[in-house]
Write a protein that holds these residues in place. Sequence first.
Motif, short mmCIF file in Angstrom:
data_model
loop_
_atom_site.label_atom_id
_atom_site.label_comp_id
_atom_site.label_asym_id
_atom_site.label_seq_id
_atom_site.Cartn_x
_atom_site.Cartn_y
_atom_site.Cartn_z
N THR A 2 0.82 -1.21 0.00
CA THR A 2 0.00 0.00 0.00
C THR A 2 0.85 1.25 0.00
N VAL A 3 1.97 1.20 0.72
CA VAL A 3 2.87 2.35 0.79
C VAL A 3 3.38 2.71 -0.59
N TRP A 4 3.85 1.71 -1.33
CA TRP A 4 4.45 1.99 -2.64
C TRP A 4 3.39 2.41 -3.65
N ILE A 5 2.19 1.89 -3.54
CA ILE A 5 1.11 2.31 -4.44
C ILE A 5 0.86 3.80 -4.29
N ALA A 6 1.01 4.30 -3.08
CA ALA A 6 0.72 5.71 -2.81
C ALA A 6 1.78 6.66 -3.35
N VAL A 7 3.00 6.17 -3.53
CA VAL A 7 4.09 7.10 -3.90
C VAL A 7 4.71 6.82 -5.26
N SER A 10 1.92 4.83 -11.16
CA SER A 10 1.18 3.58 -11.40
C SER A 10 1.75 2.79 -12.58
N ARG A 37 6.26 9.73 -7.85
CA ARG A 37 5.35 10.81 -8.24
C ARG A 37 5.88 12.18 -7.82
N SER A 71 -0.76 6.27 9.77
CA SER A 71 -0.29 5.31 8.77
C SER A 71 1.22 5.43 8.59
N ILE A 73 2.71 6.03 5.86
CA ILE A 73 2.93 7.21 5.01
C ILE A 73 2.95 8.48 5.85
N GLU A 74 1.99 8.62 6.74
CA GLU A 74 1.90 9.83 7.57
C GLU A 74 3.09 9.95 8.50
N LYS A 77 6.14 10.85 6.47
CA LYS A 77 6.11 12.27 6.09
C LYS A 77 6.54 13.14 7.26
#
Length: 202
Positions: A2-7, A10, A37, A71, A73-74, A77
């Motif tokens: 999920t982490v890599w999908i977000a950053v 695609s 991205r 998360s 990601i959060e 960050k």
Amino acid sequence: MTVWIAVVKSERLHEFIEMNFHAWMAMNLGDAKDFIRQPANWDIIFGALIWHIWLYRNSIAFNVEVDDNRSVIERGKHLTENTCRALMARTLHGPSSSSCRIANERRARSNLNWTRVNSDGARNRETGVTACGGVIRSAEGEWKMGFAKFIGISSIFDAELWGAYIGLLRAWELQETRVVLEMNSLEASAAIKAAYRDGLNG
């Protein structure tokens, strides 16, 4: 995942996931703009994400509840923002870039041909079960081997010492005699240094 999908872009996600480990690390710590991205400060973001992924996996492996409900990601960050602020403060108020460069060059020369052992210990707060592990790398950062050991019920201090011992033992088995031990436990590090001094004086 999920982490890599977000950053990751695609259209490059599959390639990112399937990449050879060494190439993957080199890309993430180097030029990642073709995959990421938002590539600004990606080397710092990547390190923060890897760190929090590791913490998350440990919380599952050792059944330890994570106090921070954010998360990965959060949290990554947040760590990135703090790191960037610290780097900016060092740039504004710390030693000049030239002196930093000279210090880094001296450090690089002093560590030439020295193998690096990174060790760590972990303990389940509920059961008291401990384990240790780490990696052995060349002076250039190239992977030599990883190691891990289940210890049993003990203190985190003992786990840290076991990690150092196993790491140094594995380095010796690789016939490495110039070794730098790196660990994040000040208590264990102080104990090892004290034992070394006692051995010299004994």
